[in-house]
Scaffold this motif. Structure first.
Motif, PDB file in Angstrom:
ATOM      1  N   UNK A 115       0.807  -1.219   0.000  1.00 18.21           N
ATOM      2  CA  UNK A 115       0.000   0.000   0.000  1.00 18.21           C
ATOM      3  C   UNK A 115       0.838   1.266   0.000  1.00 18.21           C
ATOM      4  N   UNK A 116       1.868   1.318   0.811  1.00 16.93           N
ATOM      5  CA  UNK A 116       2.683   2.532   0.897  1.00 16.93           C
ATOM      6  C   UNK A 116       3.355   2.847  -0.433  1.00 16.93           C
ATOM      7  N   UNK A 117       3.794   1.823  -1.124  1.00 17.01           N
ATOM      8  CA  UNK A 117       4.422   2.015  -2.431  1.00 17.01           C
ATOM      9  C   UNK A 117       3.399   2.463  -3.466  1.00 17.01           C
ATOM     10  N   UNK A 118       2.226   1.839  -3.442  1.00 16.62           N
ATOM     11  CA  UNK A 118       1.200   2.162  -4.427  1.00 16.62           C
ATOM     12  C   UNK A 118       0.639   3.565  -4.240  1.00 16.62           C
ATOM     13  N   UNK A 119       0.702   4.084  -3.010  1.00 19.64           N
ATOM     14  CA  UNK A 119       0.258   5.466  -2.776  1.00 19.64           C
ATOM     15  C   UNK A 119       0.975   6.430  -3.716  1.00 19.64           C
ATOM     16  N   UNK A 120       2.246   6.156  -3.975  1.00 20.95           N
ATOM     17  CA  UNK A 120       3.042   7.036  -4.835  1.00 20.95           C
ATOM     18  C   UNK A 120       2.530   7.026  -6.272  1.00 20.95           C
ATOM     19  N   UNK A 121       1.825   5.976  -6.649  1.00 18.92           N
ATOM     20  CA  UNK A 121       1.260   5.865  -7.997  1.00 18.92           C
ATOM     21  C   UNK A 121      -0.214   6.252  -8.015  1.00 18.92           C
ATOM     22  N   UNK A 122      -0.686   6.856  -6.937  1.00 15.91           N
ATOM     23  CA  UNK A 122      -2.089   7.283  -6.807  1.00 15.91           C
ATOM     24  C   UNK A 122      -3.052   6.098  -6.843  1.00 15.91           C
ATOM     25  N   UNK A 123      -2.583   4.941  -6.403  1.00 11.75           N
ATOM     26  CA  UNK A 123      -3.447   3.780  -6.186  1.00 11.75           C
ATOM     27  C   UNK A 123      -3.492   3.568  -4.680  1.00 11.75           C
ATOM     28  N   UNK A 124      -4.618   3.888  -4.079  1.00 12.46           N
ATOM     29  CA  UNK A 124      -4.739   3.905  -2.624  1.00 12.46           C
ATOM     30  C   UNK A 124      -5.432   2.627  -2.181  1.00 12.46           C
ATOM     31  N   UNK A 125      -4.637   1.662  -1.787  1.00 13.11           N
ATOM     32  CA  UNK A 125      -5.119   0.334  -1.427  1.00 13.11           C
ATOM     33  C   UNK A 125      -5.150   0.220   0.093  1.00 13.11           C
TER      34      UNK A 125
END
Length: 213
Positions: free
Chosen positions: A76-86
């Protein structure tokens, strides 16, 4: 798998033709806690395709009762940077996701995954109490100058069920729609029929039909 792929392709075609400020996936990403490898690859490829033509589109995804929240949201923390909020766990329920629309309007999006009774580090004894506590924490932090959007996975009282749902016995898991007062929009997952759940809340329904009901 082919039916799932076809349904996702229809969503992709729609998103290519219409510009949205936010995409919400309100839980039950998979049908089991340990999904098949093919299901995981299909979902990952689909997200990658969306990113190829909509690189800045915010995507909010929460875990449902079929999912294993911690397993689903491990990156999740990594995907936040890609604007994917899991969001798969409850540790970030009172952390707003800020979305700015094409017209400049701002919204706070609150991602509330399925609340399994007894699985929370809160002093609550039911899903209803867990929802009340989560919303209390959210309301302490929301900005009244911004639109308020809630994403949740739950059974709203008097919702219409179908044969394909995994529901729990009794009413201890049924949420009163009045608890959503104050939110401008509530995007719900769990019940498979598209339907309203109060004046400001709606179930989108499943992307495919899983039973004759």
């Amino acid at each position: 798998d082919e039916d799932q792929k076809h349904a996702l392709e229809q969503i992709t075609d729609h998103l290519r033709q219409h510009a949205y400020d936010l995409l919400i996936i309100a839980g039950d990403i998979f049908d089991r806690a340990v999904p098949s490898s093919e299901s995981m690859r299909l979902f990952g490829r689909w997200l990658g395709e969306l990113r190829s033509f909509a690189p800045a589109l915010p995507i909010v995804i929460i875990a449902g009762n079929h999912d294993n929240g911690p397993r689903l949201a491990w990156a999740a923390s990594l995907l936040d940077e890609a604007h994917v909020y899991l969001r798969g766990e409850t540790d970030r329920v009172d952390e707003p996701i800020e979305v700015v629309g094409t017209g400049g309007d701002c919204a706070q999006v609150w991602a509330l995954p399925f609340l399994m009774a007894g699985a929370l580090d809160w002093d609550v004894s039911s899903q209803v109490e867990a929802m009340d506590e989560a919303l209390r924490r959210i309301r302490l932090r929301w900005d009244s100058e911004k639109a308020q959007v809630l994403v949740a996975h739950c059974f709203v009282r008097e919702g219409k069920v179908s044969d394909s749902e995994r529901t729990l016995v009794g009413t201890a898991t049924q949420i009163d729609p009045d608890v959503f007062a104050g939110f401008d929009y509530v995007a719900l997952g769990h019940l498979h029929r598209p339907q309203k759940a109060g004046p400001n809340a709606r179930y989108s329904g499943s992307i495919a039909r899983y039973s004759f009901s």
